[in-house]
Design an enzyme around this catalytic site. Structure first.
Site, PDB file in Angstrom:
ATOM      1  N   MET A   1       0.843  -1.105   0.053  1.00  0.00           N
ATOM      2  CA  MET A   1       0.212  -0.063   0.007  1.00  0.00           C
ATOM      3  C   MET A   1       0.804   1.236  -0.039  1.00  0.00           C
ATOM      4  SD  MET A   1      -3.241  -0.998   2.423  1.00  0.00           S
ATOM      5  CE  MET A   1      -2.353  -1.636   3.867  1.00  0.00           C
TER       6      MET A   1
ATOM      7  N   CYS B   1      -2.552  -1.273 -10.030  1.00  0.00           N
ATOM      8  CA  CYS B   1      -2.900  -0.225  -9.251  1.00  0.00           C
ATOM      9  C   CYS B   1      -3.537   0.781 -10.246  1.00  0.00           C
ATOM     10  CB  CYS B   1      -1.605   0.636  -9.023  1.00  0.00           C
ATOM     11  SG  CYS B   1      -1.926   2.215  -8.185  1.00  0.00           S
TER      12      CYS B   1
ATOM     13  N   LYS C   1       0.886  -8.789  -9.210  1.00  0.00           N
ATOM     14  CA  LYS C   1      -0.207  -8.485  -8.644  1.00  0.00           C
ATOM     15  C   LYS C   1      -1.240  -7.776  -9.659  1.00  0.00           C
ATOM     16  CE  LYS C   1      -2.078  -6.339  -4.389  1.00  0.00           C
ATOM     17  NZ  LYS C   1      -2.646  -4.989  -4.657  1.00  0.00           N
TER      18      LYS C   1
ATOM     19  N   GLY D   1      -8.566  -8.767  -1.334  1.00  0.00           N
ATOM     20  CA  GLY D   1      -9.773  -7.998  -1.616  1.00  0.00           C
ATOM     21  C   GLY D   1     -11.085  -8.135  -0.190  1.00  0.00           C
ATOM     22  N   ASP D   2     -10.781  -7.286   0.688  1.00  0.00           N
ATOM     23  CA  ASP D   2     -12.039  -7.337   1.536  1.00  0.00           C
ATOM     24  C   ASP D   2     -11.787  -8.091   2.698  1.00  0.00           C
ATOM     25  OD1 ASP D   2     -13.074  -5.354   0.201  1.00  0.00           O
ATOM     26  OD2 ASP D   2     -14.631  -6.566  -0.862  1.00  0.00           O
TER      27      ASP D   2
ATOM     28  N   GLY E   1      -4.827  -5.729   2.939  1.00  0.00           N
ATOM     29  CA  GLY E   1      -4.460  -4.497   2.922  1.00  0.00           C
ATOM     30  C   GLY E   1      -5.012  -3.560   3.772  1.00  0.00           C
ATOM     31  N   ARG E   2      -6.090  -3.163   3.630  1.00  0.00           N
ATOM     32  CA  ARG E   2      -6.859  -2.169   4.468  1.00  0.00           C
ATOM     33  C   ARG E   2      -7.175  -2.380   5.654  1.00  0.00           C
ATOM     34  NH1 ARG E   2     -11.198  -0.646   0.199  1.00  0.00           N
ATOM     35  NH2 ARG E   2     -11.021  -2.997  -0.352  1.00  0.00           N
TER      36      ARG E   2
HETATM   37  C1  LIG Z   1      -3.796   3.376   0.423  1.00  0.00           C
HETATM   38  C2  LIG Z   1      -3.643   2.188  -0.537  1.00  0.00           C
HETATM   39  C3  LIG Z   1      -2.634   2.270  -1.400  1.00  0.00           C
HETATM   40  C4  LIG Z   1      -2.307   1.025  -2.176  1.00  0.00           C
HETATM   41  N1  LIG Z   1      -1.111   0.951  -2.790  1.00  0.00           N
HETATM   42  C5  LIG Z   1      -0.927  -0.233  -3.580  1.00  0.00           C
HETATM   43  C6  LIG Z   1       0.476  -0.315  -4.082  1.00  0.00           C
HETATM   44  O1  LIG Z   1       1.337   0.655  -4.092  1.00  0.00           O
HETATM   45  N2  LIG Z   1       0.431  -1.494  -4.902  1.00  0.00           N
HETATM   46  C7  LIG Z   1      -0.327  -2.315  -5.136  1.00  0.00           C
HETATM   47  O2  LIG Z   1      -0.278  -3.229  -5.941  1.00  0.00           O
HETATM   48  N3  LIG Z   1      -1.708  -2.197  -4.517  1.00  0.00           N
HETATM   49  C8  LIG Z   1      -1.785  -1.147  -3.824  1.00  0.00           C
HETATM   50  N4  LIG Z   1      -2.916  -0.877  -3.063  1.00  0.00           N
HETATM   51  C9  LIG Z   1      -4.051  -2.086  -3.204  1.00  0.00           C
HETATM   52  C10 LIG Z   1      -4.037  -2.764  -1.934  1.00  0.00           C
HETATM   53  O3  LIG Z   1      -2.852  -3.731  -2.163  1.00  0.00           O
HETATM   54  C11 LIG Z   1      -5.176  -4.304  -2.163  1.00  0.00           C
HETATM   55  O4  LIG Z   1      -5.227  -4.752  -3.350  1.00  0.00           O
HETATM   56  C12 LIG Z   1      -6.502  -3.428  -1.939  1.00  0.00           C
HETATM   57  O5  LIG Z   1      -6.471  -2.620  -0.853  1.00  0.00           O
HETATM   58  C13 LIG Z   1      -7.482  -4.387  -1.700  1.00  0.00           C
HETATM   59  O6  LIG Z   1      -7.265  -5.428  -0.522  1.00  0.00           O
HETATM   60  P1  LIG Z   1      -7.727  -5.037   0.751  1.00  0.00           P
HETATM   61  O7  LIG Z   1      -9.362  -4.880   0.611  1.00  0.00           O
HETATM   62  O8  LIG Z   1      -7.452  -5.927   1.720  1.00  0.00           O
HETATM   63  O9  LIG Z   1      -7.618  -3.674   1.445  1.00  0.00           O
HETATM   64  C14 LIG Z   1      -3.178   0.203  -2.189  1.00  0.00           C
HETATM   65  C15 LIG Z   1      -4.414   0.283  -1.527  1.00  0.00           C
HETATM   66  C16 LIG Z   1      -4.673   1.215  -0.681  1.00  0.00           C
HETATM   67  C17 LIG Z   1      -5.938   1.402  -0.026  1.00  0.00           C
END
Ligand SMILES: Cc1cc2nc3c(=O)[nH]c(=O)nc-3n(C[C@H](O)[C@H](O)[C@H](O)COP(=O)(O)O)c2cc1C
Length: 335
Positions: free
Chosen positions: A30, A111, A150, A212-213, A235-236
């Site tokens: 992230m 991204c 990814k 995701g989620d 992630g989040r």
């Molecule tokens: C603030 C933020 C920054 C992110 N930066 C990247 C990144 O640098 N590279 C990437 O592949 N995904 C990035 N993502 C996506 C996350 O890796 C992840 O795929 C996405 O948030 C879904 O997963 P989650 O629901 O667990 O958050 C980012 C997401 C967020 C919210």
């Protein structure tokens, strides 16, 4: 414990190329979030999960003098550095430059941020499979560590090409895939499609990581059951709760559902996070950087909006400590 039981207990949970991981759980990359400080805090809880850096621009890595984005600490291993870019040769050079400090190199092909897409990086690569393939094979040929990719389900609901993309990535040499169950046009709206991730898993032989989620141990288990993926990336969910990955590991490996952190525990972590960022960036910049995290650490408490308002205005660690004490006192008074 006999040898068989010992081997069973220490069996790799997830194997990516030559790397054996003792956890199925990965910290997702992230940008602006998963810096060395946050990764170290996640590591305080989970000793085994694979941590991923923020995305590192291949071009910036090779051209800029400021290399602070690749700062890391030895406790972070196993550690994956994620590269963004769209020029195969340049990305291969960047991967080579990172090889010595990386357990794994991850390639960002998911991204959706406008700035990244405009530059033909990130998910834009899902619209050009030939170029994406060249990038993967160039990087793969330049390093001897595993390479992962990814990406998302596709550009939009009419062009979900994740199966074709997964097969292409495997043929191009990827050692594992991490797929976010949304399209580019969804950005972060809607619900991640874990069933689609299961289709991707069935279409390739290399490990597939679902993403995701996944925001709780129960959701982690459910995602693994639905998708049958080899691992999961979080992630989040770790925002304001960096111990989540450890609780997920305990639940999926040992069926042990640990309690969520109390507000006191969250604030203790917020303070550690703050102090470490201040050490790294200086007090003023470190505290400014922390603004995006405060809301997550105090999520769900009474008067959170008021405290968030106060927290984005503080300028010293001492003020933060005072404010956190007030929050705790008021919690006690409200009992
Ligand atoms: C603030 C933020 C920054 C992110 N930066 C990247 C990144 O640098 N590279 C990437 O592949 N995904 C990035 N993502 C996506 C996350 O890796 C992840 O795929 C996405 O948030 C879904 O997963 P989650 O629901 O667990 O958050 C980012 C997401 C967020 C919210």
């Amino acid at each position: 414990m006999n040898t068989k039981q010992y081997q069973e207990l220490n069996k790799a949970q997830l194997t990516i190329g030559t790397v054996q991981l003792n956890s199925k759980v990965i910290l997702a990359p992230m940008a602006g979030i998963t810096d060395s400080v946050l990764r170290q805090i996640v590591r305080m809880f989970s000793s085994d999960c694979l941590l991923t850096s923020e995305m590192v621009s291949s071009e910036a890595l090779l051209m800029n003098h400021d290399k602070s984005i690749i700062n890391h600490n030895k406790i972070e291993y196993p550690l994956s550095f994620q590269l963004s870019g769209h020029k195969p040769e340049l990305m291969a050079k960047a991967a080579k430059a990172l090889e010595e400090i990386s357990t794994i190199i991850d390639i960002n092909m998911g991204c959706p941020a406008p700035k990244i897409v405009r530059n033909n990086d990130g998910v834009k690569l899902m619209t050009d499979l030939k170029l994406a393939s060249q990038i993967i094979s160039s990087i793969k040929n330049s390093v001897s560590i595993p390479v992962t990719v990814k990406f998302r389900l596709g550009w939009d609901s009419g062009t979900k090409n994740f199966i074709e993309f997964a097969k292409m990535a495997e043929e191009s040499g990827a050692d594992a895939l991490c797929i976010h169950g949304r399209t580019k046009s969804q950005m972060y709206s809607g619900i991640a499609d874990w069933h689609a991730l299961g289709e991707a898993k069935n279409s390739v032989k290399i490990p597939v990581i679902a993403n995701g989620d996944i925001t709780s141990p129960e959701k982690a288990k459910s995602c693994l059951e639905i998708s049958k993926c080899d691992g999961i990336a979080i992630g989040r969910g770790i925002l304001g709760d960096p111990g989540l990955i450890y609780r997920i590991e305990e639940y999926i490996q040992n069926d042990n559902l640990l309690p969520e952190p109390t507000i006191q525990e969250r604030l203790e972590l917020a303070l550690i996070h703050c102090k470490k960022e201040a050490e790294l960036k200086g007090e003023i910049h470190g505290i400014k950087f922390m603004r995006k995290f405060f809301g997550h650490y105090i999520k769900g408490i009474r008067n959170a909006t008021k405290y968030r308002f106060d927290l984005v205005r503080v300028t010293s660690i001492a003020e933060i400590e005072d404010l956190f004490s007030t929050i705790i006192e008021n919690l006690d008074n409200s009992c």
